[in-house]
Write an enzyme that holds these catalytic residues in place. Structure first.
Site, mmCIF file in Angstrom:
data_model
loop_
_atom_site.group_PDB
_atom_site.id
_atom_site.type_symbol
_atom_site.label_atom_id
_atom_site.label_comp_id
_atom_site.label_asym_id
_atom_site.label_seq_id
_atom_site.Cartn_x
_atom_site.Cartn_y
_atom_site.Cartn_z
ATOM 1 N N LYS A 54 7.702 12.722 23.811
ATOM 2 C CA LYS A 54 7.547 11.771 24.923
ATOM 3 C C LYS A 54 6.130 11.219 24.949
ATOM 4 C CE LYS A 54 11.192 13.835 27.686
ATOM 5 N NZ LYS A 54 11.592 14.848 28.646
ATOM 6 N N GLN A 98 9.252 18.522 33.349
ATOM 7 C CA GLN A 98 10.199 18.917 32.298
ATOM 8 C C GLN A 98 11.076 20.081 32.770
ATOM 9 O OE1 GLN A 98 10.539 17.335 29.197
ATOM 10 N NE2 GLN A 98 12.333 18.645 29.004
ATOM 11 N N ASP A 121 12.778 10.160 35.944
ATOM 12 C CA ASP A 121 13.986 10.857 35.492
ATOM 13 C C ASP A 121 15.191 10.491 36.365
ATOM 14 O OD1 ASP A 121 13.972 12.363 33.198
ATOM 15 O OD2 ASP A 121 13.189 14.190 34.135
#
Ligand code: NDP
Length: 296
Positions: A54, A98, A121
């Site tokens: 990422k 995460q 997200d």
């Protein structure tokens, strides 16, 4: 094999190029650099690989990448403090914590502490509600990537029968919602679905997000249907391992009209959509027009 292969790797590259182009314009015309902060707690090997990837792709798109690595025994209070700092930081337009988090941390609490406008997200309860009511939201990256592939292949999805296998909060449910918002007739299947084969065979679109290697055989697929295989499963192959999806690729490709391979299908779209969400969040934060084709 008769199906068209939907090349997610190539399509993700075009999405990243669009993002990079928009980032360059934000910099040159407005002096703004979109920034993505990724928080990793602990040392889960798979998460470390994702976070590295990422960060690399964020920088390649011309954006600022901020990585925050915290020890596995980080307290909830300390993690919430970090999220609060990132919420207040004007140079950070997207925040990603995460998952999975270590067990002593409450994931829902942490995710819901992210400013929804920076929740790239799309897991914050406000974004889930906005998506569910067809309002502008941040959309979870993997289902957004699937939607982009479907729209690219079909144009309009209106009126199509879509079957989603899997009802997780990160893939199955938001995928079903996106297809519904695009006027598909949507069926969601899960582990208690009675006649999975017959239900899946109704789908003009089948999205498999189960986590069971090669579970869906070709004779479950309606001839000509589009198959989107979200699954990423590692199986033994001699003395090595290889990646397979939730669909049996060879038999599904005999029957389907189009299919995503694993690897090289949905997988690469997920990070591309994370970058897309970050640039979208940055534009919204600055009251600027959003790039076209990068949101739901
Ligand atoms: P979850 O384990 O959270 O959800 C799996 C879903 O599949 C559940 O809803 C479960 O039903 C359903 N299911 C399990 N067994 C069966 C069965 N025999 N018949 C029908 N339904 C079944 O998984 P995720 O949604 O997180 O991920 C799904 C797959 O997608 C995984 O392989 C994962 O690695 C992959 N993935 C890929 C990403 C990418 O970037 N390409 C990103 C995210 C995930 P129930 O709810 O009843 O238990």
């Amino acid at each position: 094999m008769s199906a068209t292969i939907l090349d997610g790797k190539a399509f993700a590259a075009t999405v990243r190029a669009k993002v990079a182009d928009h980032v360059a314009r934000l910099k040159s015309e407005h002096g703004i650099t979109p920034g993505l902060a990724v928080v990793l707690v602990g040392e889960d090997p798979a998460s470390q690989v994702y976070v590295r990837s990422k960060g690399k792709q964020t920088k390649e798109a011309g954006m600022a990448s901020f990585e925050h690595r915290l020890p596995a025994d980080t307290s909830e209070e300390a993690l919430l403090r970090m999220v609060d700092q990132l919420n207040k930081d004007p140079g950070v337009h997207g925040i990603l914590v995460q998952l999975p988090l270590p067990k002593h941390l409450d994931s829902d609490l942490v995710i819901n502490s992210i400013d929804p406008a920076k929740d790239v997200d799309g897991f914050h309860i406000s974004n889930v509600g906005l998506l569910g009511t067809g309002q502008r939201s941040m959309v979870p990256c993997t289902p957004l990537g699937c939607l982009m592939l479907l729209r690219d292949h079909h144009g309009s999805l209106s009126g199509m029968e879509a079957v989603v296998i899997g009802r997780s909060n990160i893939v199955g449910k938001p995928m079903a919602q996106l297809l519904l918002n695009d006027s598909c007739t949507v069926t969601i299947c899960h582990s208690r679905t009675k006649d999975l084969k017959e239900t899946v065979r109704r789908g003009d679109i089948v999205v498999a997000a189960v986590g069971r290697p090669e579970m869906v055989p070709g004779d479950w697929i309606k001839p000509g249907a589009t198959v989107i295989d979200v699954g990423i499963n590692r199986i033994p192959d001699g003395d090595k391992t290889r990646l397979v999806g939730d669909c049996d690729f060879d038999s599904c490709a005999e029957v389907a009209g189009a299919i995503t391979p694993v690897p090289g299908g949905v997988g690469p779209m997920t990070i591309a959509c994370l970058l897309a969400n970050t640039v979208t969040a940055c534009c919204r934060a600055n009251g600027l027009p959003e790039p076209e084709g990068l949101t739901a």
